[in-house]
Design a protein around this motif. Structure first.
Motif, mmCIF file in Angstrom:
data_model
loop_
_atom_site.group_PDB
_atom_site.id
_atom_site.type_symbol
_atom_site.label_atom_id
_atom_site.label_comp_id
_atom_site.label_asym_id
_atom_site.label_seq_id
_atom_site.Cartn_x
_atom_site.Cartn_y
_atom_site.Cartn_z
ATOM 1 N N ALA A 24 0.828 -1.210 0.000
ATOM 2 C CA ALA A 24 0.000 0.000 0.000
ATOM 3 C C ALA A 24 0.860 1.257 0.000
ATOM 4 O O ALA A 24 0.443 2.302 -0.505
ATOM 5 N N GLN A 25 2.060 1.147 0.549
ATOM 6 C CA GLN A 25 2.973 2.295 0.574
ATOM 7 C C GLN A 25 3.897 2.312 -0.642
ATOM 8 O O GLN A 25 4.779 3.164 -0.741
ATOM 9 N N GLY A 26 3.710 1.358 -1.532
ATOM 10 C CA GLY A 26 4.510 1.319 -2.749
ATOM 11 C C GLY A 26 5.949 0.895 -2.524
ATOM 12 O O GLY A 26 6.819 1.226 -3.323
ATOM 13 N N LEU A 27 6.194 0.169 -1.450
ATOM 14 C CA LEU A 27 7.557 -0.270 -1.149
ATOM 15 C C LEU A 27 7.802 -1.675 -1.671
ATOM 16 O O LEU A 27 6.949 -2.551 -1.543
ATOM 17 N N THR A 28 8.977 -1.878 -2.218
ATOM 18 C CA THR A 28 9.386 -3.230 -2.579
ATOM 19 C C THR A 28 9.912 -3.922 -1.331
ATOM 20 O O THR A 28 10.196 -3.273 -0.309
ATOM 21 N N GLN A 29 10.058 -5.228 -1.421
ATOM 22 C CA GLN A 29 10.657 -5.958 -0.307
ATOM 23 C C GLN A 29 12.076 -5.456 -0.050
ATOM 24 O O GLN A 29 12.488 -5.323 1.105
ATOM 25 N N ALA A 30 12.809 -5.156 -1.106
ATOM 26 C CA ALA A 30 14.181 -4.666 -0.959
ATOM 27 C C ALA A 30 14.221 -3.315 -0.242
ATOM 28 O O ALA A 30 15.087 -3.083 0.611
ATOM 29 N N ALA A 31 13.291 -2.434 -0.568
ATOM 30 C CA ALA A 31 13.250 -1.118 0.082
ATOM 31 C C ALA A 31 12.938 -1.262 1.567
ATOM 32 O O ALA A 31 13.567 -0.610 2.405
ATOM 33 N N LEU A 32 11.957 -2.104 1.883
ATOM 34 C CA LEU A 32 11.638 -2.331 3.296
ATOM 35 C C LEU A 32 12.821 -2.971 4.003
ATOM 36 O O LEU A 32 13.161 -2.586 5.124
ATOM 37 N N ALA A 33 13.439 -3.941 3.363
ATOM 38 C CA ALA A 33 14.590 -4.622 3.954
ATOM 39 C C ALA A 33 15.673 -3.621 4.342
ATOM 40 O O ALA A 33 16.260 -3.722 5.428
ATOM 41 N N GLY A 34 15.932 -2.660 3.472
ATOM 42 C CA GLY A 34 16.930 -1.635 3.770
ATOM 43 C C GLY A 34 16.567 -0.805 4.983
ATOM 44 O O GLY A 34 17.443 -0.403 5.752
ATOM 45 N N ARG A 35 15.293 -0.563 5.172
ATOM 46 C CA ARG A 35 14.839 0.234 6.320
ATOM 47 C C ARG A 35 14.967 -0.512 7.644
ATOM 48 O O ARG A 35 15.136 0.111 8.689
ATOM 49 N N ILE A 36 14.828 -1.832 7.599
ATOM 50 C CA ILE A 36 14.797 -2.588 8.865
ATOM 51 C C ILE A 36 16.028 -3.477 9.064
ATOM 52 O O ILE A 36 16.100 -4.216 10.038
ATOM 53 N N GLY A 37 16.986 -3.379 8.164
ATOM 54 C CA GLY A 37 18.240 -4.086 8.350
ATOM 55 C C GLY A 37 18.192 -5.580 8.074
ATOM 56 O O GLY A 37 18.914 -6.347 8.708
ATOM 57 N N LEU A 38 17.346 -5.985 7.156
ATOM 58 C CA LEU A 38 17.260 -7.382 6.756
ATOM 59 C C LEU A 38 17.540 -7.480 5.265
ATOM 60 O O LEU A 38 17.550 -6.477 4.565
ATOM 61 N N SER A 39 17.722 -8.684 4.778
ATOM 62 C CA SER A 39 17.864 -8.887 3.336
ATOM 63 C C SER A 39 16.477 -8.972 2.701
ATOM 64 O O SER A 39 15.481 -9.262 3.381
ATOM 65 N N GLN A 40 16.417 -8.742 1.398
ATOM 66 C CA GLN A 40 15.147 -8.864 0.679
ATOM 67 C C GLN A 40 14.607 -10.276 0.807
ATOM 68 O O GLN A 40 13.402 -10.470 0.997
ATOM 69 N N SER A 41 15.474 -11.279 0.729
ATOM 70 C CA SER A 41 15.007 -12.666 0.820
ATOM 71 C C SER A 41 14.436 -12.969 2.197
ATOM 72 O O SER A 41 13.476 -13.733 2.322
ATOM 73 N N ARG A 42 14.993 -12.343 3.237
ATOM 74 C CA ARG A 42 14.468 -12.555 4.593
ATOM 75 C C ARG A 42 13.095 -11.902 4.737
ATOM 76 O O ARG A 42 12.186 -12.470 5.354
ATOM 77 N N VAL A 43 12.908 -10.711 4.169
ATOM 78 C CA VAL A 43 11.596 -10.053 4.199
ATOM 79 C C VAL A 43 10.573 -10.939 3.496
ATOM 80 O O VAL A 43 9.477 -11.167 4.011
ATOM 81 N N SER A 44 10.928 -11.451 2.337
ATOM 82 C CA SER A 44 10.036 -12.337 1.596
ATOM 83 C C SER A 44 9.664 -13.551 2.443
ATOM 84 O O SER A 44 8.490 -13.917 2.546
ATOM 85 N N HIS A 45 10.668 -14.156 3.048
ATOM 86 C CA HIS A 45 10.430 -15.343 3.882
ATOM 87 C C HIS A 45 9.512 -15.015 5.061
ATOM 88 O O HIS A 45 8.580 -15.770 5.360
ATOM 89 N N LEU A 46 9.767 -13.892 5.719
ATOM 90 C CA LEU A 46 8.968 -13.544 6.904
ATOM 91 C C LEU A 46 7.539 -13.150 6.553
ATOM 92 O O LEU A 46 6.630 -13.367 7.358
ATOM 93 N N GLU A 47 7.317 -12.583 5.372
ATOM 94 C CA GLU A 47 5.943 -12.293 4.960
ATOM 95 C C GLU A 47 5.146 -13.592 4.810
ATOM 96 O O GLU A 47 3.940 -13.605 5.062
ATOM 97 N N LEU A 48 5.817 -14.655 4.429
ATOM 98 C CA LEU A 48 5.152 -15.954 4.261
ATOM 99 C C LEU A 48 5.208 -16.813 5.516
ATOM 100 O O LEU A 48 4.444 -17.780 5.648
ATOM 101 N N ASN A 49 6.098 -16.496 6.440
ATOM 102 C CA ASN A 49 6.305 -17.280 7.662
ATOM 103 C C ASN A 49 6.419 -16.338 8.853
ATOM 104 O O ASN A 49 7.434 -16.313 9.556
ATOM 105 N N ALA A 50 5.384 -15.543 9.075
ATOM 106 C CA ALA A 50 5.430 -14.501 10.096
ATOM 107 C C ALA A 50 5.616 -15.050 11.504
ATOM 108 O O ALA A 50 6.046 -14.312 12.394
ATOM 109 N N GLU A 51 5.356 -16.336 11.715
ATOM 110 C CA GLU A 51 5.571 -16.920 13.036
ATOM 111 C C GLU A 51 7.054 -16.902 13.418
ATOM 112 O O GLU A 51 7.398 -17.033 14.598
ATOM 113 N N GLU A 52 7.941 -16.683 12.448
ATOM 114 C CA GLU A 52 9.373 -16.626 12.710
ATOM 115 C C GLU A 52 9.876 -15.218 13.032
ATOM 116 O O GLU A 52 11.046 -15.041 13.366
#
Length: 87
Positions: A24-52
């Motif tokens: 909704a904010q027009g952010l890619t996973q990579a852009a969010l990852a940069g903001r929170i100090g994670l890799s894009q692949s980790r953001v992708s994984h956590l969106e699908l496995n939020a229990e982690e």
């Protein structure tokens, strides 16, 4: 546009809400990852496995997206009007 609040029961719901908020904010996973100090692949994984998600990661994610995390008793109105003085 996202509703102003969500009652979440499962980690799958959490992942969906976080992903929807990011999109909704027009952010890619990579852009969010940069903001929170994670890799894009980790953001992708956590969106699908939020229990982690750690609590720290969840709070950083919420801060990066301008989200507020509220915890309350199921079925009660949101505690959004609570102040720090209530603690």
């Amino acid at each position: 546009m996202l509703p102003t609040s969500h009652a979440l029961i499962t980690a799958v719901q959490l992942g969906s809400v976080l992903q929807a908020a990011r999109k909704a904010q027009g952010l890619t996973q990579a852009a969010l990852a940069g903001r929170i100090g994670l890799s894009q692949s980790r953001v992708s994984h956590l969106e699908l496995n939020a229990e982690e998600l750690s609590v720290g990661q969840l709070l950083a994610w919420c801060a990066a997206l301008g989200l507020e995390l509220t915890v309350g008793t199921r079925g009660s109105p949101a505690a959004s009007s609570a102040t720090h003085a209530d603690w």
